[in-house]
Design a protein around this motif. Structure first.
Motif, PDB file in Angstrom:
ATOM      1  N   ALA A   1       0.815  -1.216   0.000  1.00  0.00           N
ATOM      2  CA  ALA A   1       0.000   0.000   0.000  1.00  0.00           C
ATOM      3  C   ALA A   1       0.847   1.264   0.000  1.00  0.00           C
ATOM      4  O   ALA A   1       0.577   2.214  -0.753  1.00  0.00           O
ATOM      5  CB  ALA A   1      -0.938  -0.013   1.203  1.00  0.00           C
ATOM      6  N   GLU A   2       1.902   1.304   0.822  1.00  0.00           N
ATOM      7  CA  GLU A   2       2.731   2.513   0.906  1.00  0.00           C
ATOM      8  C   GLU A   2       3.473   2.766  -0.397  1.00  0.00           C
ATOM      9  O   GLU A   2       3.553   3.903  -0.879  1.00  0.00           O
ATOM     10  CB  GLU A   2       3.728   2.398   2.059  1.00  0.00           C
ATOM     11  CG  GLU A   2       4.549   3.666   2.248  1.00  0.00           C
ATOM     12  CD  GLU A   2       5.625   3.519   3.301  1.00  0.00           C
ATOM     13  OE1 GLU A   2       6.206   4.545   3.677  1.00  0.00           O
ATOM     14  OE2 GLU A   2       5.884   2.372   3.735  1.00  0.00           O
ATOM     15  N   VAL A   3       4.028   1.718  -0.989  1.00  0.00           N
ATOM     16  CA  VAL A   3       4.734   1.863  -2.263  1.00  0.00           C
ATOM     17  C   VAL A   3       3.765   2.311  -3.352  1.00  0.00           C
ATOM     18  O   VAL A   3       4.069   3.202  -4.155  1.00  0.00           O
ATOM     19  CB  VAL A   3       5.418   0.537  -2.659  1.00  0.00           C
ATOM     20  CG1 VAL A   3       5.975   0.603  -4.074  1.00  0.00           C
ATOM     21  CG2 VAL A   3       6.520   0.200  -1.656  1.00  0.00           C
TER      22      VAL A   3
ATOM     23  N   ARG B   1       1.042   4.018  -3.019  1.00  0.00           N
ATOM     24  CA  ARG B   1       0.681   5.423  -2.806  1.00  0.00           C
ATOM     25  C   ARG B   1       1.762   6.359  -3.322  1.00  0.00           C
ATOM     26  O   ARG B   1       1.474   7.355  -3.996  1.00  0.00           O
ATOM     27  CB  ARG B   1       0.445   5.665  -1.313  1.00  0.00           C
ATOM     28  CG  ARG B   1       0.127   7.114  -0.961  1.00  0.00           C
ATOM     29  CD  ARG B   1      -0.081   7.279   0.529  1.00  0.00           C
ATOM     30  NE  ARG B   1       1.075   6.862   1.304  1.00  0.00           N
ATOM     31  CZ  ARG B   1       2.159   7.635   1.479  1.00  0.00           C
ATOM     32  NH1 ARG B   1       2.213   8.836   0.932  1.00  0.00           N
ATOM     33  NH2 ARG B   1       3.157   7.193   2.209  1.00  0.00           N
ATOM     34  N   MET B   2       3.016   6.036  -3.062  1.00  0.00           N
ATOM     35  CA  MET B   2       4.108   6.919  -3.449  1.00  0.00           C
ATOM     36  C   MET B   2       4.361   6.897  -4.956  1.00  0.00           C
ATOM     37  O   MET B   2       4.920   7.849  -5.509  1.00  0.00           O
ATOM     38  CB  MET B   2       5.374   6.558  -2.676  1.00  0.00           C
ATOM     39  CG  MET B   2       5.203   6.720  -1.172  1.00  0.00           C
ATOM     40  SD  MET B   2       6.690   6.373  -0.218  1.00  0.00           S
ATOM     41  CE  MET B   2       7.627   7.876  -0.516  1.00  0.00           C
TER      42      MET B   2
ATOM     43  N   ALA C   1      -3.041  -0.239  -4.786  1.00  0.00           N
ATOM     44  CA  ALA C   1      -2.459  -1.324  -3.991  1.00  0.00           C
ATOM     45  C   ALA C   1      -2.663  -2.646  -4.721  1.00  0.00           C
ATOM     46  O   ALA C   1      -3.764  -2.948  -5.185  1.00  0.00           O
ATOM     47  CB  ALA C   1      -3.108  -1.373  -2.619  1.00  0.00           C
TER      48      ALA C   1
ATOM     49  N   GLU D   1      15.537   8.558   1.092  1.00  0.00           N
ATOM     50  CA  GLU D   1      14.361   8.076   0.372  1.00  0.00           C
ATOM     51  C   GLU D   1      14.068   9.043  -0.758  1.00  0.00           C
ATOM     52  O   GLU D   1      13.885  10.237  -0.534  1.00  0.00           O
ATOM     53  CB  GLU D   1      13.159   7.981   1.301  1.00  0.00           C
ATOM     54  CG  GLU D   1      11.886   7.502   0.605  1.00  0.00           C
ATOM     55  CD  GLU D   1      10.692   7.455   1.539  1.00  0.00           C
ATOM     56  OE1 GLU D   1      10.494   6.412   2.178  1.00  0.00           O
ATOM     57  OE2 GLU D   1       9.974   8.468   1.628  1.00  0.00           O
TER      58      GLU D   1
ATOM     59  N   ARG E   1      15.012   3.694  -1.870  1.00  0.00           N
ATOM     60  CA  ARG E   1      15.448   3.868  -0.490  1.00  0.00           C
ATOM     61  C   ARG E   1      16.872   3.365  -0.369  1.00  0.00           C
ATOM     62  O   ARG E   1      17.145   2.176  -0.571  1.00  0.00           O
ATOM     63  CB  ARG E   1      14.514   3.130   0.467  1.00  0.00           C
ATOM     64  CG  ARG E   1      13.129   3.787   0.559  1.00  0.00           C
ATOM     65  CD  ARG E   1      12.145   3.000   1.370  1.00  0.00           C
ATOM     66  NE  ARG E   1      10.888   3.729   1.533  1.00  0.00           N
ATOM     67  CZ  ARG E   1       9.725   3.162   1.762  1.00  0.00           C
ATOM     68  NH1 ARG E   1       9.642   1.838   1.880  1.00  0.00           N
ATOM     69  NH2 ARG E   1       8.640   3.893   1.893  1.00  0.00           N
TER      70      ARG E   1
END
Length: 258
Positions: free
Chosen positions: A129-131, A133-134, A139, A228, A243
């Protein structure tokens, strides 16, 4: 995306995404960017002359020159005396070093040479989900996940994890990443038609965990610089989440503020 319109400046510019009240040279700049994004002119190729572009848009040559000046200042175009204006490429020395901020304490980048790359992992996975979003994905969308170690003079110096949108980097392999002798962003241009034009970074200090310490050959809990980065192509489309963990016993992070 459509190529630059060949109609008169009025109707063509009014249809552009740039607001109609923006200065005329900014509207010309936006149209040139559209053509760059559409791939009309590839990295390293010459764009039409200022005179030709002025005729194409039915504006003055000075207006075109001002638009090109801004694109050159942003390292998207490159002027070559007596030869014309070219689409900048990450193979160019001045563009390459825009994204390379880790400098050796002794000597310089030219004397240090290209890092040795060991690609530990390169695989297609579903985006967490975080990847997602960025990278402006959903997702579960496909991404290419890469982990590699960069060494200078056989000393492991950088541990990097990269996530790339799967739709744009189909077929990317560990062998391809390890075997390319130029900058990684140059390979993205040549092999996948993706050009990184800017990046945003967050920097903090962290302590190496057991796995990171082993890969970088440092003691557990050694202080590292965590960087990052989200890199963008034209129109602010995110194309890479990176990262990195940097050793700073022989290198330092250098930035110029203008």
């Amino acid at each position: 995306m459509a190529h630059l319109p060949s109609s008169s400046a009025g109707p063509g510019l009014a249809d552009a995404a740039t607001p109609a009240f923006s200065p005329l040279y900014q509207q010309i700049k936006a149209l040139i960017l559209e053509s760059l994004q559409a791939g009309e002119w590839k990295p390293g190729e010459a764009i039409p002359s200022e005179m030709d572009l002025a005729g194409r848009f039915r504006v003055s040559q000075g207006t075109v020159r001002k638009a090109i000046d801004e694109l050159a200042a942003e390292n998207l175009l490159l002027r070559r005396q007596g030869k014309g204006t070219f689409v900048a490429t990450h193979s160019e020395q001045q563009v390459r070093y825009r994204f390379l901020k880790l400098m050796p304490d002794a000597g310089d980048l030219a004397s240090e040479g290209q890092p040795q790359r060991e690609v530990l992992e390169c695989r297609r996975v579903r985006a967490p989900a975080e990847v997602a979003r960025m990278l402006a994905l959903r997702a579960g969308d496909a991404v290419v996940q890469v982990r590699r170690v960069l060494s200078f003079g056989t000393v492991p110096t950088i541990l990097e994890d990269l996530w790339l949108p799967g739709a744009f980097f189909k077929g990317l392999t560990a062998q391809q990443m390890a075997g390319y002798h130029g900058p990684t962003y140059a390979m993205f241009e040549v092999e996948f038609g993706v050009r990184m034009v800017r990046a945003e970074e967050k920097i903090r200090a962290v302590a190496a965990d057991a796995v990171q310490a082993e890969l970088l050959q440092v003691p557990h809990h050694t202080p590292l610089l965590s960087v990052e980065r989200v890199a963008y192509t034209y129109n602010d489309a995110p194309m890479e989440l990176r990262r990195g963990l940097y050793r700073t016993d022989t290198h330092h992070y250098r930035n110029e503020l203008n």
